[in-house]
Design a protein around this motif. Structure first.
Motif, PDB file in Angstrom:
ATOM      1  N   LEU A 192       1.129   9.572  -5.597  1.00 49.41           N
ATOM      2  CA  LEU A 192       1.535  10.911  -5.176  1.00 49.41           C
ATOM      3  C   LEU A 192       2.537  11.534  -6.138  1.00 49.41           C
ATOM      4  O   LEU A 192       2.398  12.700  -6.524  1.00 49.41           O
ATOM      5  CB  LEU A 192       2.126  10.852  -3.766  1.00 49.41           C
ATOM      6  CG  LEU A 192       1.144  10.624  -2.622  1.00 49.41           C
ATOM      7  CD1 LEU A 192       1.897  10.428  -1.318  1.00 49.41           C
ATOM      8  CD2 LEU A 192       0.178  11.802  -2.502  1.00 49.41           C
ATOM      9  N   VAL A 193       3.556  10.783  -6.504  1.00 46.27           N
ATOM     10  CA  VAL A 193       4.598  11.330  -7.385  1.00 46.27           C
ATOM     11  C   VAL A 193       4.019  11.703  -8.739  1.00 46.27           C
ATOM     12  O   VAL A 193       4.319  12.770  -9.286  1.00 46.27           O
ATOM     13  CB  VAL A 193       5.757  10.322  -7.543  1.00 46.27           C
ATOM     14  CG1 VAL A 193       6.733  10.791  -8.627  1.00 46.27           C
ATOM     15  CG2 VAL A 193       6.496  10.159  -6.218  1.00 46.27           C
ATOM     16  N   LEU A 240      -5.749   5.207 -14.394  1.00 50.07           N
ATOM     17  CA  LEU A 240      -5.983   3.903 -13.779  1.00 50.07           C
ATOM     18  C   LEU A 240      -4.774   3.445 -12.963  1.00 50.07           C
ATOM     19  O   LEU A 240      -4.916   3.009 -11.813  1.00 50.07           O
ATOM     20  CB  LEU A 240      -6.324   2.857 -14.852  1.00 50.07           C
ATOM     21  CG  LEU A 240      -7.683   2.998 -15.530  1.00 50.07           C
ATOM     22  CD1 LEU A 240      -7.805   2.028 -16.703  1.00 50.07           C
ATOM     23  CD2 LEU A 240      -8.812   2.751 -14.525  1.00 50.07           C
ATOM     24  N   LEU A 241      -3.586   3.560 -13.553  1.00 50.72           N
ATOM     25  CA  LEU A 241      -2.373   3.061 -12.899  1.00 50.72           C
ATOM     26  C   LEU A 241      -1.882   3.967 -11.773  1.00 50.72           C
ATOM     27  O   LEU A 241      -1.280   3.484 -10.807  1.00 50.72           O
ATOM     28  CB  LEU A 241      -1.254   2.884 -13.931  1.00 50.72           C
ATOM     29  CG  LEU A 241      -1.487   1.805 -14.995  1.00 50.72           C
ATOM     30  CD1 LEU A 241      -0.432   1.892 -16.091  1.00 50.72           C
ATOM     31  CD2 LEU A 241      -1.460   0.413 -14.354  1.00 50.72           C
ATOM     32  N   PRO A 251      -4.105   2.967  -6.947  1.00 52.07           N
ATOM     33  CA  PRO A 251      -3.677   3.402  -5.606  1.00 52.07           C
ATOM     34  C   PRO A 251      -4.842   3.638  -4.643  1.00 52.07           C
ATOM     35  O   PRO A 251      -4.789   3.203  -3.485  1.00 52.07           O
ATOM     36  CB  PRO A 251      -2.914   4.700  -5.893  1.00 52.07           C
ATOM     37  CG  PRO A 251      -2.385   4.522  -7.270  1.00 52.07           C
ATOM     38  CD  PRO A 251      -3.465   3.773  -7.996  1.00 52.07           C
ATOM     39  N   LEU A 252      -5.890   4.300  -5.108  1.00 50.32           N
ATOM     40  CA  LEU A 252      -7.028   4.567  -4.230  1.00 50.32           C
ATOM     41  C   LEU A 252      -7.740   3.282  -3.815  1.00 50.32           C
ATOM     42  O   LEU A 252      -8.149   3.133  -2.652  1.00 50.32           O
ATOM     43  CB  LEU A 252      -8.011   5.519  -4.919  1.00 50.32           C
ATOM     44  CG  LEU A 252      -7.535   6.968  -5.056  1.00 50.32           C
ATOM     45  CD1 LEU A 252      -8.511   7.771  -5.910  1.00 50.32           C
ATOM     46  CD2 LEU A 252      -7.370   7.623  -3.688  1.00 50.32           C
ATOM     47  N   LEU A 253      -7.881   2.352  -4.749  1.00 56.14           N
ATOM     48  CA  LEU A 253      -8.496   1.068  -4.424  1.00 56.14           C
ATOM     49  C   LEU A 253      -7.678   0.307  -3.389  1.00 56.14           C
ATOM     50  O   LEU A 253      -8.221  -0.283  -2.448  1.00 56.14           O
ATOM     51  CB  LEU A 253      -8.660   0.213  -5.688  1.00 56.14           C
ATOM     52  CG  LEU A 253      -9.733   0.638  -6.682  1.00 56.14           C
ATOM     53  CD1 LEU A 253      -9.620  -0.165  -7.966  1.00 56.14           C
ATOM     54  CD2 LEU A 253     -11.125   0.485  -6.078  1.00 56.14           C
ATOM     55  N   THR A 301       0.840  -1.204   0.000  1.00 55.65           N
ATOM     56  CA  THR A 301       0.000   0.000   0.000  1.00 55.65           C
ATOM     57  C   THR A 301       0.872   1.251   0.000  1.00 55.65           C
ATOM     58  O   THR A 301       0.566   2.239  -0.686  1.00 55.65           O
ATOM     59  CB  THR A 301      -0.930   0.006   1.226  1.00 55.65           C
ATOM     60  OG1 THR A 301      -1.663  -1.225   1.264  1.00 55.65           O
ATOM     61  CG2 THR A 301      -1.910   1.165   1.160  1.00 55.65           C
ATOM     62  N   LEU A 302       1.948   1.226   0.759  1.00 55.14           N
ATOM     63  CA  LEU A 302       2.904   2.339   0.768  1.00 55.14           C
ATOM     64  C   LEU A 302       3.453   2.592  -0.628  1.00 55.14           C
ATOM     65  O   LEU A 302       3.457   3.735  -1.112  1.00 55.14           O
ATOM     66  CB  LEU A 302       4.055   2.021   1.730  1.00 55.14           C
ATOM     67  CG  LEU A 302       5.320   2.873   1.589  1.00 55.14           C
ATOM     68  CD1 LEU A 302       5.061   4.297   2.063  1.00 55.14           C
ATOM     69  CD2 LEU A 302       6.478   2.228   2.358  1.00 55.14           C
ATOM     70  N   TYR A 303       3.913   1.540  -1.300  1.00 50.97           N
ATOM     71  CA  TYR A 303       4.532   1.690  -2.622  1.00 50.97           C
ATOM     72  C   TYR A 303       3.557   2.291  -3.634  1.00 50.97           C
ATOM     73  O   TYR A 303       3.915   3.206  -4.379  1.00 50.97           O
ATOM     74  CB  TYR A 303       5.020   0.331  -3.143  1.00 50.97           C
ATOM     75  CG  TYR A 303       5.991  -0.392  -2.256  1.00 50.97           C
ATOM     76  CD1 TYR A 303       6.919   0.308  -1.484  1.00 50.97           C
ATOM     77  CD2 TYR A 303       5.983  -1.780  -2.171  1.00 50.97           C
ATOM     78  CE1 TYR A 303       7.811  -0.368  -0.655  1.00 50.97           C
ATOM     79  CE2 TYR A 303       6.880  -2.462  -1.361  1.00 50.97           C
ATOM     80  CZ  TYR A 303       7.784  -1.760  -0.603  1.00 50.97           C
ATOM     81  OH  TYR A 303       8.656  -2.427   0.204  1.00 50.97           O
ATOM     82  N   ILE A 304       2.341   1.753  -3.658  1.00 50.26           N
ATOM     83  CA  ILE A 304       1.391   2.239  -4.668  1.00 50.26           C
ATOM     84  C   ILE A 304       0.895   3.636  -4.315  1.00 50.26           C
ATOM     85  O   ILE A 304       0.539   4.422  -5.209  1.00 50.26           O
ATOM     86  CB  ILE A 304       0.211   1.248  -4.838  1.00 50.26           C
ATOM     87  CG1 ILE A 304      -0.529   1.493  -6.164  1.00 50.26           C
ATOM     88  CG2 ILE A 304      -0.745   1.302  -3.672  1.00 50.26           C
ATOM     89  CD1 ILE A 304       0.290   1.201  -7.400  1.00 50.26           C
TER      90      ILE A 304
END
Length: 204
Positions: free
Chosen positions: A89-90, A111-112, A117-119, A81-84
């Motif tokens: 954010l970036v 989507l990517l 990320p939100l999902l 979750t941190l990575y995505i």
């Protein structure tokens, strides 16, 4: 199908479909041979991390309830979750303004970099026992982005290509790239601690 399984299915389908479509588009844009195109595709942190999310969701989708394993571990789930989250954010804070493509490419970018990320964040918040995530695991979480950064900076001079403009040594030089890398390290550290802290506060 339970709410958890349905969400995992949506995450898996969204991530896999977006990755496959992005790979097909990459061949259309590419000016290099097939091997280099594939290598460059998987040289994006976005692609690697969305692939990790897709694998995670797929494995969890077919796993039995309460089944133990690498992807069932709260520290692993929090790290993914941190990575995505960093991917989202970036892109949205730094890179979105640099992308001018429309159509399917714009949809895939969203989507990517936003939807997946939100999902994944929603899944983590609702279904992951964040209280089991530990601060002592944070150094291990940083191995993946560290290895990625080393690989990118070592391969870049030989390929004369970098996946992201803020680590393009050819354009920026090493001092600026190292500064940008240091900022990213701080971002990873901050959100690592934030997720562990938040996990211990959330109800699940």
């Amino acid at each position: 199908m339970s709410g958890r399984k349905l969400l995992l299915f949506i995450i898996a389908i969204t991530a896999w479909a977006s990755l496959i479509a992005q790979l097909v588009l990459s061949f259309g844009y590419s000016t290099t041979d097939t091997t280099e195109t594939i290598v460059r595709f998987f040289s994006f942190f976005t692609v690697l991390t969305n692939t990790l999310v897709a694998i995670f969701a797929s494995v969890q989708l077919v796993s039995k309830p309460n089944q133990q394993g690498f992807f069932a571990n709260a520290n692993t789930q929090t790290a993914i979750t941190l990575y995505i989250t960093i991917v989202g954010l970036v892109f949205n804070l730094v890179l979105r303004s640099l992308w001018k493509e429309g159509g399917l490419q714009a949809l895939l970018n969203d989507l990517l970099h936003s939807v997946v990320p939100l999902l994944m964040i929603f899944y983590w918040w609702k279904y992951v026992d964040g209280k089991k995530a530990t601060y002592k695991s944070i150094p291990f979480w940083l191995i993946y982005p560290a290895v990625y950064a080393i690989y990118t900076l070592l391969r870049g001079p030989f390929a004369t290509w970098y996946p992201y403009p803020f680590i393009n040594v050819i354009e920026l030089g090493y001092p600026i790239v190292l500064r940008n890398s240091a900022i990213l390290v701080l971002v990873f550290l901050f959100f690592s601690f934030f997720f562990v802290f938040l996990g211990k506060k959330k109800p699940v």
